[in-house]
Write an enzyme that holds these catalytic residues in place. Structure first.
Site, PDB file in Angstrom:
ATOM      1  N   GLN A  41      -2.846 -11.935   8.413  1.00 27.90           N
ATOM      2  CA  GLN A  41      -3.088 -11.620   7.004  1.00 27.90           C
ATOM      3  C   GLN A  41      -2.425 -12.654   6.097  1.00 27.90           C
ATOM      4  OE1 GLN A  41      -2.935  -7.482   5.280  1.00 27.90           O
ATOM      5  NE2 GLN A  41      -0.981  -8.234   4.468  1.00 27.90           N
ATOM      6  N   GLY A  76       4.210   3.749   1.066  1.00 28.68           N
ATOM      7  CA  GLY A  76       4.896   4.093   2.307  1.00 28.68           C
ATOM      8  C   GLY A  76       6.011   3.095   2.574  1.00 28.68           C
ATOM      9  N   GLN A 102      -9.866  -1.896   3.057  1.00 27.52           N
ATOM     10  CA  GLN A 102      -9.180  -2.374   4.251  1.00 27.52           C
ATOM     11  C   GLN A 102      -9.340  -1.438   5.440  1.00 27.52           C
ATOM     12  OE1 GLN A 102      -5.505  -3.974   1.580  1.00 27.52           O
ATOM     13  NE2 GLN A 102      -5.042  -3.673   3.736  1.00 27.52           N
ATOM     14  N   HIS A 108       9.272   0.873   3.292  1.00 37.31           N
ATOM     15  CA  HIS A 108      10.320   0.973   4.310  1.00 37.31           C
ATOM     16  C   HIS A 108      11.211  -0.263   4.222  1.00 37.31           C
ATOM     17  CE1 HIS A 108       7.772  -1.874   6.436  1.00 37.31           C
ATOM     18  NE2 HIS A 108       6.766  -1.011   6.379  1.00 37.31           N
ATOM     19  N   SER A 122       4.848   1.195   8.128  1.00 35.58           N
ATOM     20  CA  SER A 122       4.606   2.522   7.557  1.00 35.58           C
ATOM     21  C   SER A 122       4.070   3.480   8.603  1.00 35.58           C
ATOM     22  CB  SER A 122       3.613   2.408   6.391  1.00 35.58           C
ATOM     23  OG  SER A 122       4.127   1.572   5.372  1.00 35.58           O
ATOM     24  N   HIS A 134       9.499  -3.612   3.481  1.00 37.93           N
ATOM     25  CA  HIS A 134       9.154  -3.811   2.070  1.00 37.93           C
ATOM     26  C   HIS A 134      10.404  -4.119   1.246  1.00 37.93           C
ATOM     27  CE1 HIS A 134       5.667  -1.185   3.353  1.00 37.93           C
ATOM     28  NE2 HIS A 134       5.038  -2.209   2.791  1.00 37.93           N
ATOM     29  N   SER A 164       9.331  -2.965  11.640  1.00 39.81           N
ATOM     30  CA  SER A 164       9.189  -1.926  10.620  1.00 39.81           C
ATOM     31  C   SER A 164       7.732  -1.821  10.174  1.00 39.81           C
ATOM     32  CB  SER A 164      10.076  -2.244   9.413  1.00 39.81           C
ATOM     33  OG  SER A 164      11.441  -2.217   9.771  1.00 39.81           O
ATOM     34  N   MET A 215       0.835  -1.200   0.000  1.00 44.60           N
ATOM     35  CA  MET A 215       0.000   0.000   0.000  1.00 44.60           C
ATOM     36  C   MET A 215       0.870   1.250   0.000  1.00 44.60           C
ATOM     37  SD  MET A 215      -3.513  -0.654   2.062  1.00 44.60           S
ATOM     38  CE  MET A 215      -2.875  -0.363   3.699  1.00 44.60           C
ATOM     39  N   GLY A 246       4.800 -10.473   3.861  1.00 48.09           N
ATOM     40  CA  GLY A 246       5.554 -10.395   5.104  1.00 48.09           C
ATOM     41  C   GLY A 246       4.930 -11.218   6.213  1.00 48.09           C
TER      42      GLY A 246
END
Length: 494
Positions: free
Chosen positions: A136, A9, A41, A11, A169, A14, A167, A7, A130
């Site tokens: 999720q 943002g 979401q 970091h 966003s 990602h 980590s 989505m 992740g």
């Protein structure tokens, strides 16, 4: 194509996802990163409007991490009729009744809907997600499995900043004091994991909640669940469980988790003779860095010694005498081969002789043999980090294994494989119908014997390998393993 949906943002977390997707590439495979802030979401009063939108910086980080392209679709491309009027997929209630799903109604329905749509448009071969949001990841794995989508899901370990905070966003919303609280959030969960691993006792959710509140955090939930079913675990305390929590630092919502375990993971692979257990289990062990315990070789070793000493495989007293001086050694795998020694003698090939094959079921049926071998195998597996294959691994030897698989194939397919194996070892090869009849009879004997019969454990997953290559079976085993055991628990060797 390998696909990393985000989505934005972006970091370090990602970057790790993109790098993992790029490292798994071979040939002309490309890595696609998507950036789409999915309105489905976000619930009422959540941060959809202020969610970080940093496209230029995202492009730069994605490229540096190995992405081939970045895709930033607009809402009309993902939801042609508008998000309010779009078709939606509902995640199973059992997978979202606890953890984040219990406090964010509709959130995971929005996740599965958008990811299903992204997969339909991008058509990737592998999907990289992740492990930070384990719920999720599990829900999306179930979606791919239940809908039969032609994509392989890969989990990537949680990435943490230098101070230990996972980590995210949303970390950019935190001021200095709130960030320190977030670090303590991660530390409390880490301490719970260490206490379980080294002391054998897991902290109760109520105690974890109390410790989080003591450092000034507003606790949304603390829960301990099975990693795959996302419901309270029914297994004993040796099994792996997921400790997950969500808190608020000011107005910022943070999630984190820790896996609780008293030992490293165990994998039990059972199945009938000739199903290819030894071949795939050896390769699976090498791929995952697990110790390979060839229990079948141990029983063959006993049988070989009985025959070598002129004993009757059907005479339990004669077999018991052999056990008194028996020492079976299994050396670590070397290029896919495990050397077997009996009382110091190397018998790796000798135990595969047809004479041994014809008698091993009779020897293994004696209670004294099963007791001796089971005790030795359990001692070897006490610390975990091991995969074993045999007939009763999941039911008798390691009933608390994190993964139990019943690997099988039709008698016709197993006869074909047996013929190839005999030919490769230089033995005489009987006609296929004869081999098939032998296999059917072996199945009958193994399944009806009084001591430790061949049975599929109630919680074992059946894997029928007809029509599958060895690599495909190993891939399937790896995917089953990763449903319950994350990379952050047992990393794949580099």
């Amino acid at each position: 194509m390998h696909f990393v949906p985000t989505m934005g943002g972006l970091h370090h977390g990602h970057a790790s996802l993109i790098s993992a997707a790029s490292c798994h590439k071979s040939g002309d495979v490309e890595t696609l990163v998507s950036v789409f802030v999915n309105p489905l979401q976000f619930g009422p009063n959540e941060d959809f409007a202020r969610y970080p939108r940093t496209f230029e910086a995202d492009c730069e980080l994605a490229e540096l991490s190995g992405a081939s392209a970045i895709w930033c679709p607009d809402e009309s491309q993902i939801y042609p009729g508008g998000s309010a009027e779009s078709w939606r997929i509902q995640a199973p209630k059992s997978l979202q009744s606890r953890l984040c799903g219990s406090t964010r109604p509709g959130h995971f329905d929005g996740v599965v809907t958008v990811v299903c749509r992204l997969l339909a448009l991008a058509k990737p071969h592998q999907l990289f997600l992740g492990e930070k949001d384990w719920q999720q990841l599990t829900i999306l794995r179930r979606m791919v499995l239940d809908l039969g989508l032609a994509v392989r899901v890969r989990g990537v370990p949680t990435v943490r900043d230098g101070d230990g905070l996972a980590s995210s966003s949303r970390n950019r919303y935190l001021n200095a004091q709130q960030r320190q609280q977030g670090v303590l959030f991660a530390q409390v969960l880490s301490d719970a994991r260490s206490a379980c691993l080294h002391g054998g006792t897991a902290l109760k959710p109520g105690e974890v909640k109390r410790r989080l509140e003591e450092v000034g955090l507003s606790v949304e939930y603390v829960d301990v669940v099975d990693p795959w079913f996302l419901q309270p675990s029914k297994s004993n305390q040796s099994s792996l469980t997921l400790l997950a929590a969500a808190v608020r630092c000011g107005s910022t919502r943070l999630i984190d988790h820790a896996f609780l375990m008293t030992r490293s993971p165990l994998v039990a692979i059972d199945g009938p003779a000739g199903a290819g257990k030894s071949t795939v289990t050896r390769a699976f062990a090498e791929r995952l860095g697990l110790v390979y315990l060839d229990t079948g070789a141990m029983y063959r070793a006993v049988t070989w010694l009985v025959l070598e000493q002129g004993g009757d495989p059907g005479d339990s007293e004669a077999v018991d005498l052999v056990l008194n001086d028996l020492k079976v050694e299994l050396e670590p795998l070397q290029q896919g081969v495990q050397v077997v020694r009996v009382n110091g003698h190397e018998v790796t090939d000798a135990i595969r002789d047809p004479r041994v094959t014809a008698s091993v079921s009779a020897v293994a049926s004696h209670a004294c043999v099963r007791a001796a071998m089971t005790a030795q195998q359990q001692r070897m597996g006490k610390a975990g980090g091991l995969v074993a294959e045999g007939r009763d691994i999941g039911t008798a030897v390691f009933p608390d294994a994190e993964l139990k698989v019943f690997l099988t194939a039709t008698p016709k397919e197993r006869a074909r494989r047996r013929a190839l194996d005999l030919e490769a070892r230089g033995h005489e090869v009987p006609a296929l119908p004869e081999l098939e009849a032998q296999i059917v009879e072996r199945d009958r004997l193994d399944s009806t014997r009084e001591v430790a019969p061949l049975l599929q454990a109630d919680d074992a997953i059946e894997l029928i390998s007809d029509g599958m290559s060895i690599d495909q079976v190993i891939d399937a085993l790896e995917d089953l393993f990763r449903r319950r055991v994350g990379e952050e628990v047992w990393p794949t060797p580099v």
